[in-house]
Design a protein around this motif. Structure first.
Motif, PDB file in Angstrom:
ATOM      1  N   GLY A 217      55.396  62.001  44.573  1.00 17.28           N
ATOM      2  CA  GLY A 217      56.291  62.791  45.398  1.00 17.28           C
ATOM      3  C   GLY A 217      57.681  62.922  44.820  1.00 17.28           C
ATOM      4  N   CYS A 218      58.425  63.850  45.399  1.00 21.74           N
ATOM      5  CA  CYS A 218      59.800  64.084  44.969  1.00 21.74           C
ATOM      6  C   CYS A 218      60.575  64.637  46.156  1.00 21.74           C
ATOM      7  N   PRO A 219      61.755  64.064  46.414  1.00 18.41           N
ATOM      8  CA  PRO A 219      62.502  64.505  47.585  1.00 18.41           C
ATOM      9  C   PRO A 219      63.288  65.795  47.376  1.00 18.41           C
ATOM     10  N   ALA A 221      63.910  69.926  46.214  1.00 22.17           N
ATOM     11  CA  ALA A 221      63.235  71.148  46.660  1.00 22.17           C
ATOM     12  C   ALA A 221      63.567  72.302  45.724  1.00 22.17           C
ATOM     13  N   CYS A 222      63.230  72.148  44.448  1.00 15.74           N
ATOM     14  CA  CYS A 222      63.489  73.226  43.496  1.00 15.74           C
ATOM     15  C   CYS A 222      62.627  74.432  43.861  1.00 15.74           C
ATOM     16  N   SER A 223      63.182  75.610  43.673  1.00 13.17           N
ATOM     17  CA  SER A 223      62.541  76.825  44.188  1.00 13.17           C
ATOM     18  C   SER A 223      61.183  77.102  43.554  1.00 13.17           C
ATOM     19  N   TYR A 224      60.989  76.631  42.331  1.00 13.14           N
ATOM     20  CA  TYR A 224      59.787  76.974  41.553  1.00 13.14           C
ATOM     21  C   TYR A 224      58.715  75.891  41.624  1.00 13.14           C
ATOM     22  N   CYS A 225      58.965  74.827  42.376  1.00 10.88           N
ATOM     23  CA  CYS A 225      58.102  73.649  42.312  1.00 10.88           C
ATOM     24  C   CYS A 225      57.228  73.520  43.558  1.00 10.88           C
ATOM     25  N   ASP A 226      55.936  73.364  43.329  1.00  7.83           N
ATOM     26  CA  ASP A 226      54.998  73.169  44.430  1.00  7.83           C
ATOM     27  C   ASP A 226      54.823  71.672  44.678  1.00  7.83           C
TER      28      ASP A 226
END
Ligand code: SF4
Length: 485
Positions: A217-219, A221-226
Motif C-alpha cells: 500500500g501507499c498513502p 494519491a498520484c493521479s496516474y497510480c492505481d
C-alpha cells in the motif's frame, strides 16, 4: 462442481501477456524477469492451510500452454488462479479457456490490479472467469478454494455470479492481513528460481538476486497510480521479519542482492533504522535496492542505509515541469527532489530516476523541461515510462476529456503511447521519448558509470552483451517488441 476434481488442489498461473513466439524479442523480458511474488505469497499461504498448490509462470517460461493443459488433465485441480495486469488480462482469459477445455468443470478465479480496479464490469464481460479476487488474495482465495458449495456470494473480496447469473461484489475483505503472520513466499514453487529470474541490467552488483516485497500500500494519491489492490493503507513487515526473510533467501538460495519492490520502502522510518542496524550488526553478505519518495529520507537515514548495504535508490520524479508535476503529484517540489538525489549520491549510492512522458497536459516544452532537469542531476540510471491511464487510477475516470485514448488492454504496458494528450501527436511523443534516452545515455559521467559496472556489476555486462541486438533495436525504434510497428 465435478465430482472427479481435486478440491484440495489449485494451479496458479502468471500469464505472459502476448504470443509466446514474441518473447525472445521483448526488450522488457531481456532486461528484467521478476518473480510473481504475489502468487508465491498466496501459494505459501494456501499450502500452510493444507492445499496442494503449483505455479506456472508463463513470463519466465513463455511456451507454457502445453504445461498448463497437461497439469490440469493430470491433476484435475478444482481451481485455476490467474494473476493479471491490464496488459496480461486478455492472455489470462485465453489461458482460462484453454484450461477449461482441457479439464471440464475447472473453475477459474482472476486477481491482480486490473481485476481489482474493474470488479463487476469485468466479470459481466468475461464468462470464461468464475470469480474475481479483489484486493489482497491470500485469505480470499483460500476461502474460495475451500468453500464446500458453489455459492460464493457471501464471501468478501470476491466478485462472482448468483444462481440467476447476476454479478455481485460483497465488498473488500476486512481486516487486512497482518503481514508478519504470512509465511515467506513459496519460492520453491517457481521453477528455476532464482536463476530463471533477473533484475534489470545494471541494477545489481551480484547474482543470484531477486525482488522482495516488505510492505503493502501507499498513502499518497498520484493521479496516474492505481491502488485498487492494497488501497491507501500502508502495512509493513517488521524489521525482524524482514531480516529473517533475507536470511532465508541467503541461506536457502544463496541470494546476494535484493530489490525491494515496495512502493515506499522508507515510509516507516524506525522500521528501516531497525532493519539496517540488524544488517550492520549481523551481516548477511547481501546488498539491496529500494524505491523511495524524497520526503521520506534524510542525511542520517541514507548514511545508515549505505552502511547496511543499500546499493541503489529509485525515485519517482515523473516530470521536470513544475506545473505538470503539481497537477499530478502531492509535494511537487523539484528542488527538494534534486537535493535528495545529490544527498544520495554523496553517500555513494546509485540513483535511478523514474520519469514519465505523455501525461495529460504534456507538451513538447514540458518534455524538454524534463530532459533539462534530468541532465542537471547526477542520475546514474533512468527509466522513462510512456504514460498509460490504467483502470483504477484517478486520471482514468475522465481520461477521454484530456486527450485521445486507445484503450487496448493488451498494449497498455507503459511501453507504448496508447494515450495522446491534447496538442500532441504519437510521432512527436516517440521522438521526444527517444531524445530523452539519448541525451541521458550520451552524458560522459553516465557512460563512465556504465564502464565502472564492468567491475561493479560484471554479471550485468555479460547479459548486456548477450542481448545487445535487442537493446540496439530498442534504442533505434523505442519499441518493446523489436518487430512491431
Ligand atoms: S506513484 Fe508511488 S507515491 Fe504515488 S500513489 Fe503510487 S505508489 Fe504512492
Amino acid at each position: 462442481m465435478h465430482a472427479d476434481l481435486d478440491r484440495q488442489r489449485i494451479l496458479l498461473v502468471h500469464p505472459l501477456g502476448y504470443a509466446s513466439g514474441q518473447a525472445g524479442h521483448d526488450v522488457s523480458r531481456l532486461a528484467n524477469i521478476m518473480p510473481p511474488l504475489g502468487l508465491a505469497s498466496i501459494a505459501a499461504y494456501l499450502m500452510e492451510r493444507g492445499l496442494q498448490v503449483d505455479i506456472i509462470d508463463c513470463y519466465a517460461r513463455p511456451d507454457s500452454d502445453q504445461a498448463i493443459c497437461d497439469y490440469v488433465r493430470q491433476h484435475r485441480p478444482a481451481w485455476l488462479g490467474l494473476s493479471c495486469t491490464t496488459s496480461s488480462f486478455l492472455d489470462g482469459v485465453r489461458i482460462a479457456e484453454l484450461a477449461r477445455d482441457a479439464c471440464p468443470g475447472l473453475k477459474v478465479a482472476a486477481g491482480g490490479a486490473h481485476v481489482s480496479a474493474l470488479k463487476e464490469t469485468l466479470l459481466s464481460d468475461y464468462p470464461q472467469l468464475d470469480a474475481l479476487v479483489v484486493g489482497e488474495g491470500e485469505e480470499t482465495l483460500y476461502q474460495l478454494a475451500s468453500a464446500t458449495n458453489d455459492d460464493h456470494t457471501a464471501l468478501s473480496g470476491v466478485v462472482c455470479r448468483t444462481d440467476d447469473g447476476e454479478v455481485v461484489f460483497n465488498g473488500y475483505r476486512e481486516p487486512a492481513l497482518d503481514l508478519d503472520a504470512l509465511p515467506f513466499p513459496a519460492y520453491d514453487k517457481l521453477e528455476g528460481f532464482p536463476e530463471a529470474y533477473q533484475l534489470p541490467i545494471f541494477n545489481y552488483p551480484k547474482a543470484p538476486n531477486t525482488s522482495c516485497i516488505s510492505s503493502r500500500g501507499c498513502p499518497y494519491a498520484c493521479s496516474y497510480c492505481d491502488r485498487s489492490v492494497f488501497r491507501r493503507t500502508f502495512r509493513y513487515n517488521s524489521a525482524d521479519y524482514l531480516y529473517r526473510h533475507l536470511q532465508h533467501l541467503r541461506e536457502r538460495y544463496d541470494i546476494r542482492h535484493i530489490n525491494f519492490y515496495d512502493d515506499q520502502f522508507t515510509f516507516h522510518r524506525q522500521r528501516v533504522i531497525d532493519f539496517c542496524q540488524r544488517m550492520i550488526d549481523q551481516p548477511l553478505g547481501m546488498t539491496f535496492n529500494c524505491a523511495i519518495r524524497a520526503e521520506h529520507v534524510d542525511d542520517e537515514l541514507i548514511a545508515l542505509m549505505k552502511r547496511a548495504g543499500c546499493w541503489m535508490m529509485s525515485l519517482g520524479i515523473e516530470t521536470g515541469d513544475p506545473e505538470l508535476l503539481a497537477q499530478h503529484r502531492q509535494n511537487p517540489d523539484l528542488d527538494m527532489l534534486a537535493n535528495t538525489i545529490r544527498l544520495i549520491k554523496k553517500h555513494g549510492i546509485r540513483v535511478k530516476g523514474l520519469m514519465m512522458v505523455g501525461l495529460p497536459g504534456e507538451s513538447e516544452q514540458s518534455v524538454r523541461r524534463s530532459i533539462d532537469y534530468i541532465l542537471k542531476l547526477p542520475i546514474d540510471d533512468l527509466n522513462v515510462a510512456k504514460f498509460t491511464p490504467f483502470p483504477g487510477s484517478p486520471l482514468y475516470e475522465n481520461i477521454h476529456e484530456l486527450g485521445v485514448f486507445d484503450e487496448d488492454w493488451a498494449k497498455m504496458d507503459c511501453m507504448r503511447f496508447q494515450f495522446i494528450p491534447h496538442g500532441m501527436s504519437e510521432e512527436k511523443l516517440e521522438e521526444l521519448f527517444l531524445t530523452f534516452y539519448k541525451k541521458h545515455f550520451r552524458r560522459n559521467d553516465v557512460i563512465w558509470g556504465y564502464v565502472t559496472m564492468l567491475w561493479k556489476s560484471p554479471h550485468s555486462w555479460g547479459r548486456f552483451v548477450r542481448n545487445l541486438g535487442g537493446f540496439l533495436s530498442f534504442a533505434r525504434k523505442g519499441k518493446r517488441l523489436g518487430d512491431e510497428g
